[in-house]
Design a protein around this motif. Structure first.
Motif, mmCIF file in Angstrom:
data_model
loop_
_atom_site.group_PDB
_atom_site.id
_atom_site.type_symbol
_atom_site.label_atom_id
_atom_site.label_comp_id
_atom_site.label_asym_id
_atom_site.label_seq_id
_atom_site.Cartn_x
_atom_site.Cartn_y
_atom_site.Cartn_z
ATOM 1 N N LEU A 245 -6.938 19.543 0.567
ATOM 2 C CA LEU A 245 -6.334 18.211 0.508
ATOM 3 C C LEU A 245 -7.380 17.115 0.726
ATOM 4 C CD1 LEU A 245 -3.019 18.912 2.421
ATOM 5 C CD2 LEU A 245 -3.258 18.361 -0.011
ATOM 6 N N ARG A 246 -8.297 17.338 1.643
ATOM 7 C CA ARG A 246 -9.369 16.360 1.867
ATOM 8 C C ARG A 246 -10.230 16.223 0.610
ATOM 9 N NH1 ARG A 246 -13.041 18.442 5.995
ATOM 10 N NH2 ARG A 246 -13.975 19.456 4.210
ATOM 11 N N TYR B 274 -2.556 14.412 2.363
ATOM 12 C CA TYR B 274 -3.554 14.770 3.377
ATOM 13 C C TYR B 274 -3.096 14.310 4.760
ATOM 14 C CZ TYR B 274 -8.156 15.100 5.634
ATOM 15 O OH TYR B 274 -9.208 15.397 6.472
#
Length: 190
Positions: free
Chosen positions: A32-33, A150
């Protein structure tokens, strides 16, 4: 034999499954990052495309409206600020808002100068700019969605425990455009 199977099942339940869950959760946070970084890169690509159109647009208008020097200088200065680099997401959004406002004034010149309005190259550049604005809006939406995913993962229990242990913390800024960017660029041709 039955005791050995029971011990193996207990070890599996008490050690292997929690370790597997931690690794899986951490890897999800990393994905997600990285998705937020990749989606920001797409915004950057679209902004650069937009920035590359501006000098041609200014030069096209300059030939027809040479005495509109303040408008041209404002656009060039705003472009310089937006392309200067080293800006935070919020700083980039603010610089783009200023650039969009100055571009609106430049595009309004087309209404004041019939020859400029009739110039095919200027009209094509305006169409390209409008297309760029649409692509920026889409990329901004995708980026903000990635940031939201995120943040949701970082703040959800028990994944927030893994985020704290694994160092995957660190909120990202949303790319929030001001009203100048949210308002559609209106271009009219006779």
């Amino acid at each position: 034999m039955g005791v050995l199977i029971g011990v193996l099942v207990a070890v599996l339940v008490l050690v292997v499954l929690p370790v597997w869950w931690v690794v899986r959760t951490y890897n999800r946070l990393v994905r997600l990052r990285n998705q937020t970084k990749a989606s920001w890169a797409q915004i950057d690509v679209q902004l650069k495309r937009r920035h590359e159109l501006i000098p041609n647009l200014v030069e096209g208008a300059r030939g027809y409206a040479a005495h509109e020097r303040a408008t041209f200088e404002a656009v060039i200065a705003a472009r310089g600020a937006a392309t200067g680099g080293g800006l935070t997401v919020a700083g980039q959004a603010a610089a783009e808002d200023v650039l969009t406002a100055s571009l609106g004034k430049l595009l309004a010149l087309g209404e004041s100068y019939p020859q400029l309005k009739a110039d095919r190259q200027f009209a094509n550049l305006q169409a390209e700019l409008t297309l760029s604005e649409d692509k920026i809006a889409y990329a901004r939406q995708f980026y903000n969605s990635a940031v939201q995913s995120y943040h949701n993962a970082l703040e959800s229990f028990p994944a927030n425990l893994v985020a704290g242990i694994g160092g995957a913390h660190g909120h990202r800024e949303y790319f929030e455009a001001g009203q100048a960017v949210d308002a559609p660029t209106e271009v009219r041709f006779a």
